[in-house]
Design a protein around this motif. Sequence first.
Motif, PDB file in Angstrom:
ATOM      1  N   HIS A  85      72.790  35.454  34.712  1.00 19.57           N
ATOM      2  CA  HIS A  85      72.185  35.726  33.820  1.00 19.57           C
ATOM      3  C   HIS A  85      73.001  36.450  33.503  1.00 19.57           C
ATOM      4  O   HIS A  85      74.297  36.663  33.622  1.00 19.57           O
ATOM      5  CB  HIS A  85      71.021  36.560  34.659  1.00 19.57           C
ATOM      6  N   HIS A  89      72.704  40.398  32.576  1.00 24.79           N
ATOM      7  CA  HIS A  89      72.765  41.698  33.177  1.00 24.79           C
ATOM      8  C   HIS A  89      74.176  42.070  33.534  1.00 24.79           C
ATOM      9  O   HIS A  89      75.620  41.485  34.705  1.00 24.79           O
ATOM     10  CB  HIS A  89      72.441  42.366  34.445  1.00 24.79           C
ATOM     11  N   ARG A 119      76.898  42.401  35.843  1.00 30.81           N
ATOM     12  CA  ARG A 119      77.391  41.088  36.569  1.00 30.81           C
ATOM     13  C   ARG A 119      78.554  40.563  35.757  1.00 30.81           C
ATOM     14  O   ARG A 119      79.058  39.356  36.326  1.00 30.81           O
ATOM     15  CB  ARG A 119      76.541  39.773  37.361  1.00 30.81           C
ATOM     16  N   HIS A 167      64.177  36.357  37.467  1.00 31.79           N
ATOM     17  CA  HIS A 167      64.783  38.081  37.364  1.00 31.79           C
ATOM     18  C   HIS A 167      64.805  38.338  36.012  1.00 31.79           C
ATOM     19  O   HIS A 167      64.415  39.260  35.719  1.00 31.79           O
ATOM     20  CB  HIS A 167      65.687  37.712  38.115  1.00 31.79           C
ATOM     21  N   ASP A 213      70.037  36.953  41.009  1.00 31.37           N
ATOM     22  CA  ASP A 213      69.704  37.962  41.514  1.00 31.37           C
ATOM     23  C   ASP A 213      67.623  37.174  42.065  1.00 31.37           C
ATOM     24  O   ASP A 213      67.035  38.492  41.857  1.00 31.37           O
ATOM     25  CB  ASP A 213      69.302  38.920  40.744  1.00 31.37           C
TER      26      ASP A 213
HETATM   27 ZN    ZN Z   1      70.418  41.111  37.965  1.00 30.50          ZN
END
Ligand code: ZN
Length: 320
Positions: free
Chosen positions: A79, A81, A84, A163, A182
Amino acid sequence: MSRSFASQADLADKAITFEELGPGLYAYTAEGDPNTGVVIGDDSVLVVDTQATPVMAEDVIARIRGVTDKPIKHVVLSHYHAVRVLGASAYGADNTIASRGTYELIVERGQQDYDSEAGRFPRLFRAVESIPGLTWPTVVFERELTLFLGKREVRIQHLGRGHTKGDTVVWLPEEKVLFAGDLVEYGATPYTGDAYLKDWPETLARLRVLGAEALVPGRGAALKTAEEVEAGIAGTQAFLSRLYRSVAAGVAAGRPLKQVYDETVAALEPDFGHWVIFEHCMPFDVSRAYDEAGGIADPRIWTAERDVERWRALEQAEGA
Ligand SMILES: [Zn+2]
């Protein structure tokens, strides 16, 4: 005593584990810090999530080099974020793969998220100056993309929102190993600040049907049996249900955010307070749940300023 903002007081390094879950399939975990997955194919290596900075990613690369000298050609973003994805440049991969939803989030709010997360997690952004900028996908898929790394089949799938709106899992159907991002946490608190809490359980149900026998969660230890996988999914589900039920009841009763926050923390703390980043997550988690229960369809953008404002309103109200 008011708590330090987010994870700013969390400065002690974690012990890293790099373990093989199946032939050529590895989990890089660190006591609840964001995990990275590694898939070694016949001719190349695929990495799932990159760590927050290129300097942090160098340790992952060193572990990979301990088991193979094949080139790292593919990076998958579970994803958008920052914690990450912003280490991606270290791998020098040919392909950076993300879902359409993840791509859209990077366009829309990637920079704000970078600024916000760097403030929340100073330890995880070690050598933040090594980040060359946002990580942009070079391959964007809609629902599913299958890669063959030689004979090894790797399915990269968007199973639905949870998420974030772009959540992506990496599934090895032959080996029954799943890298879940996540969407699933283990012994770590799910972060729901950008979540779709009403959709997440349905997405988890689709994930469960895959029948994984090993699973790398977004945070927490790798799960190495079907029973452990189920415990991870069920634990995540339990947290999400309890969180949303508590907040939605408060919204339905017309109670203000601060009161709903205090009630929800009190309700969840006995069962989940020992999970990693519980205190960090709760102000953001309850804020998003409160919005969603109040009819705000899409998560509002977190900025470094909104982070601090919300933290003060919820965590420091008594002492301020
Ligand atoms: Zn995340």
